[in-house]
Design an enzyme around this catalytic site. Structure first.
Site, PDB file in Angstrom:
ATOM      1  N   GLU A 213       0.790  -1.223   0.000  1.00 24.72           N
ATOM      2  CA  GLU A 213       0.000   0.000   0.000  1.00 24.72           C
ATOM      3  C   GLU A 213       0.830   1.285   0.000  1.00 24.72           C
ATOM      4  OE1 GLU A 213      -3.404   0.457  -0.161  1.00 24.72           O
ATOM      5  OE2 GLU A 213      -3.527  -1.682  -0.655  1.00 24.72           O
ATOM      6  N   SER A 493     -56.243 -23.599  24.971  1.00 24.68           N
ATOM      7  CA  SER A 493     -56.304 -24.355  26.222  1.00 24.68           C
ATOM      8  C   SER A 493     -55.131 -24.132  27.160  1.00 24.68           C
ATOM      9  CB  SER A 493     -56.388 -25.845  25.910  1.00 24.68           C
ATOM     10  OG  SER A 493     -57.454 -26.071  25.040  1.00 24.68           O
TER      11      SER A 493
END
Lengths: 815, 158
Positions: A213, A493
């Site tokens: 870089e 239920s």
């Protein structure tokens, strides 16, 4: 020169503009001077003096701006550079002799925790086998309560349990594996990163990065003229942009301080900040910041920053463990993390890696042999889906909610928080798998040819209400609508235990009380009639109360509920921990009220815990980045019902498994010591199953998002999922909370000697048989009354499966 | 090319001025120290006979893992680190969720810290899970009654 002051003042607020304007201004001057050449001396003098004044002014403005910029840069760069996401951890796996633990589970948990299987265990983060023993090299970890060093653990198994445990060669009673990292909570953005010190980064990586870089990194002062010239030359030669002239410092500045905007003014600012950074900070500090800042990919909404996280994300390794091929790959990706993504573009990534390796060899960072070796390696990345982190969206959502509910905002914005949760990855895995498998199976059975059904589940510990697993959708990695928390569905239920609890608590009923299942019709205030029917559309006559519960009969339950009082039942819901308003309508007796699976879990938790109302909780402890415990939860809750009453209710819930709608479980697990209830809402829009053993409570919901009916009930749709979860986690039969009194009853519900017309042995509240509560019901042989209510012969149920394991459980052994 | 000229110019002027700006520093943000309020609260030493029995309870037979944690909790308690002690006890509870002796210790520490409601419900659990088969049953039972009386008395005053 009065005007000179004005721009200065103005420039403080908008320095950039002024700077640009001034540059333009003095460029215009020379042509003007050429045009007005008539009185050369005076004009030239004037122009010169103006030029100098403007230049000085310009430098002053620039200087002020730089001072201001410098202060900003240093404020941001000193101290905490990044707001780190809060880290969320699962529960740590505790190992101790006697623990029921399959080697399958141990292996899975180690792998999910990024442990590598090796033949020779010498590094933290690895494990292996030595004959029948397992050797685990645990990493060092700061738990919420203490920091523990990396240690080598030896575990031996016998009969599915840990038999012996030694830590660093010494026999130990207890040791824990560090918890699995399960995600980050991001305060504002979705930047995820792990910080790393430069000293922990392999030198080859740093060298490769600089080589690729910014070769002149150690020679320039933040910007590199040579670099720019070289880039320009390369770009001109190629006819397009192939190289950038930015130094590493400039790249850092761009990502750290500035936006991605491409403009000259940004570029200028970038150059200045780069120079300022180099002025104040060493090359080492700058490269360290770069390694932590660099963007290296995306995983959904989460962006991967820094090489530490990237190496975990792509290779499931620490940075120190990376080989040359992986180092080169990461360094190569800096140029374009999505373009060179090794998960999606392995060929491009490989080519880029080879370029980096060539550069490294060229600069003698690696030897030619190393280059050839590294270039020969295939691109191995961590399994996608696994990707360095398993995701539990439904669980994380609940963590976020409880954090917001229980903590101050200031605490949560603290950087580097660590959140220790109750998640059990193994149970979570079992729950996810059960749901995924069964939902597909059920769809096939129902003939749906596209995904139609949805499901959700919550699993908690019975005693502590710690949430161990939670699934909010059949798509378990889905970050969307969380049905476990937010789907409000009719509970059917599942409401019944509350009705029977109300009856038992009234003292006027016990399980041998005889109730009627005759059709019932209740007139509402608006004149409408409520006429609930049984699921099989039949009347079942008179029966013991327990059988109505076990068989989930609507008519009998509605009659009972009307007799004990609707408002009493509403009160019961409240005491059980249901905080929402429940309208006192008769239909609530049969569950025509909507709740989320999590709310149902809270309600059933009271049954499972022995009467303590507790809200399910997910956070065990919260610590700051310097390891201060902010709060640690202790077990909370209030005693809502006496353990004896709950134990009595549990008898009814166990009968669901003995003879009722949950019968299938008795066969599957070879025990009836499971308390459960099925639930099916009107027109079979919702199928529920809620039940617990001695360790875990699980609530499962199955339904459709469009709320249409489906051909499944609680027993056929939700129960199999529950069953599968417990098959995988292991089922521990229930142990009684207290000892109930037992007695034989005849078909009139009268207490009789066993050989005197008795048909069933029934439980009673402790002391009730001796006290006056049942006075008058005890009769001697041959005196059976024939006037009272009598159980209809058709409803006799004789299924009483004896538990084969006997009374002593694993828990007794522990004591 | 324009870009280059501008950069060169700027870098020269910046070098000249860079040193000028070296003196301005903003104070870094400092994080406030976090303290658990409960730790500061009620460090009062209860020189109570209860304490001796807490140690004696450790002598009973416990699961080895629980024994390790009870010992650590006791050490932390003696050093006045109540929060730490509670966290060891909670780990012990997760291993043996129905060990009456663990709940008793948690209740006792909470009582010491003035968390009476918490002590109350922990005592209820301790009582619920007390089994005659437990080692030190009679000591534990006596302690539970005694602590219950203390908690009741304090709750009564409030």
């Amino acid at each position: 020169m009065t005007t000179a002051k004005k721009p200065t003042r103005a420039s403080k607020s908008s320095t950039k503009k002024t700077a640009v304007k001034k540059t333009a201004a003095h460029k215009k001057k020379p042509p003007k001077a050429a045009a007005q050449n008539k009185s050369p001396r005076s004009l030239r003098q004037k122009l010169w003096s103006w030029f100098w004044r403007l230049s000085i002014l310009f430098l002053l403005v620039l200087g002020t701006w730089l001072i201001y910029l410098d202060a900003q840069v240093r404020a941001q760069f000193d101290g905490n550079k990044w707001t780190l996401p809060a880290k969320v951890y699962a529960r740590p796996l505790s190992l101790y002799p006697g623990l029921l633990l399959s080697t399958q589970q141990l292996k899975a948990e180690l792998q999910w925790n990024d442990y590598k299987a090796v033949s020779n265990v010498v590094m933290p983060g690895t494990y292996g086998r030595d004959g029948k023993d397992w050797i685990i090299y645990r990493r060092a970890f700061s738990f919420a309560d203490q920091t523990e060093d990396a240690v080598k653990i030896r575990v031996s198994f016998a009969a599915g349990r840990i038999e012996q445990l030694s830590v660093a060669g010494v026999s130990e009673g207890l040791v824990r594996i560090e918890p699995q990292y399960i995600g980050g909570i991001f305060p504002a953005h979705h930047e995820d990163r792990e910080l790393i010190a430069l000293t922990d980064v392999p030198p080859a990586l740093v060298a490769a990065l600089i080589a690729v870089e910014d070769r002149a990194f150690f020679d320039h002062h933040g910007i590199s003229i040579r670099g720019i010239l070289r880039a320009m030359k390369a770009n001109v030669a190629a006819g397009r942009t192939v190289q950038g002239g930015s130094t590493l410092t400039q790249q850092l500045v761009k990502n750290f301080f500035l936006t991605n905007e491409r403009s000259l003014s940004r570029k200028i600012k970038e150059a200045f900040i780069a120079l300022l950074l180099e002025l104040h900070y060493s090359k080492e500090e700058i490269i360290q910041a770069y390694l932590n800042e660099v963007y290296l990919g995306q995983s959904g909404r989460r962006s991967i920053h820094g090489i530490a996280l990237a190496s975990r994300f792509y290779f499931a390794k620490n940075v120190q463990q990376l080989d040359l091929s992986e180092i080169a790959l990461l360094v190569g990706m800096v140029k374009g993390p999505s373009y060179y993504n090794p998960l999606r573009k392995p060929d491009r990534a490989r080519a880029r890696r080879d370029v980096v390796l060539n550069v490294m060899a060229e600069l003698k960072i690696i030897s030619p042999a190393q280059r050839i070796n590294a270039q020969g390696k295939a691109i191995h990345v961590a399994e996608s889906g696994r990707a360095g982190q398993r995701e539990y969206p439904a669980f994380i959502q609940l963590v976020k909610r409880q954090l917001q509910r229980d903590y101050r905002l200031e605490d949560l914005q603290n950087t580097g928080l660590r959140i220790f949760t109750t998640l059990d990855p193994w149970l979570q895995h079992a729950t996810e798998k059960s749901i995924q498998q069964h939902v597909t199976k059920l769809e096939k059975r129902a003939g749906f040819n596209k995904p139609t059904l949805e499901a959700a589940a919550v699993v908690t510990s019975v005693d502590g209400a710690e949430v161990r697993a939670i699934v909010g959708s059949r798509r378990v990695r889905y970050f969307g609508f969380n049905r476990a928390l937010d789907a409000q569905r009719s509970i059917g239920s599942l409401a019944k235990p509350a009705v029977y609890l109300t009856a038992l608590a009234s003292g006027r009923y016990d399980w041998s009380s005889i109730i009627d299942d005759k059709a019932v019709s209740v007139a509402g205030q608006d004149g409408s009639l409520w006429q609930p029917r049984n699921y099989d559309k039949k009347d079942h006559g008179k029966m013991f109360m327990v059988d109505a519960m076990a068989r989930s009969l609507n008519q009998a339950t509605a009659r009972l509920g009307m007799t004990v009082g609707i408002s009493q039942v509403v009160d019961t819901f409240g005491r059980l921990g249901v905080s929402k308003y429940i309208p006192p309508y008769p239909s609530i007796l049969l569950g025509s009220l909507s709740m989320s699976p999590l709310e149902v879990t809270a309600m059933f938790q009271t049954y499972a815990s022995g009467g303590f109302a507790m809200q399910p909780r997910v956070i065990q402890a919260l610590t700051t980045n310097d390891n201060q415990i902010l709060t640690s939860y202790a077990l909370q809750g209030r005693q809502a019902y006496s353990p004896a009453l709950i134990e009595n209710l549990r008898y009814g819930m166990q009968q669901v498994v003995v003879q009722g709608t949950g019968k299938r479980l008795a066969r599957a697990f070879n025990t009836t010591k499971i308390a459960a209830k099925t639930g099916t809402s009107d027109e079979q829009r919702d199928a529920w199953f809620a039940g617990f053993d001695d360790r875990h409570l699980a609530v499962v919901w199955l339904g459709r998002d469009d709320n249409k009916s489906m051909p499944f009930t609680g027993a056929s749709g939700a129960l199999p999922i529950w069953q599968n979860i417990f098959k995988q986690s292991g089922l521990e039969p229930l142990t009684p909370l207290v000892d109930l009194d037992w007695a034989w009853v005849n078909e009139y519900g009268q207490l009789v000697e066993k050989n005197c017309g008795a048909i069933r042995k029934m439980p009673f509240m402790p002391g009730a048989l001796a006290g006056r509560a049942l006075a008058g019901r005890e009769i001697s042989c041959g005196q059976a009354s024939v006037s009272g209510d009598k159980v209809d012969s058709a409803s006799h149920t004789e299924v009483v499966i004896e538990d084969k394991k006997g009374g002593s459980s694993w828990f007794d052994w522990l004591f | 090319m324009v870009r280059l000229v501008v950069l060169v110019f700027i870098s020269i002027s910046a070098l000249a001025l860079g040193t000028l700006s070296g003196c301005s520093v903003l104070p870094g943000s400092s994080m406030g120290e976090q303290h658990d309020p409960r730790q500061q609260q009620s460090r009062e030493e209860h020189n109570d006979s209860l304490q001796n029995d807490i140690v004696r309870l450790d002598e009973g037979e416990h699961h080895p893992a629980v024994q390790v944690l009870l010992t650590q909790a006791e050490e932390a308690r003696q050093q006045g680190q109540h929060q730490q002690a509670l966290s060891y006890l909670d780990r012990a509870r997760q291993i043996q969720p129905r060990n009456s002796a663990i709940f008793y210790r948690q209740a006792w520490l909470n009582y010491q810290l003035g968390e009476l409601q918490q002590a109350q419900q922990l005592l209820q659990r301790a009582t619920l899970f007390l089994r005659q088969s437990v080692a030190n049953y009679s000591i534990l039972q006596r302690r539970l009654v005694r602590l219950q009386n203390k908690v009741d008395a304090k709750l009564g005053f409030e």
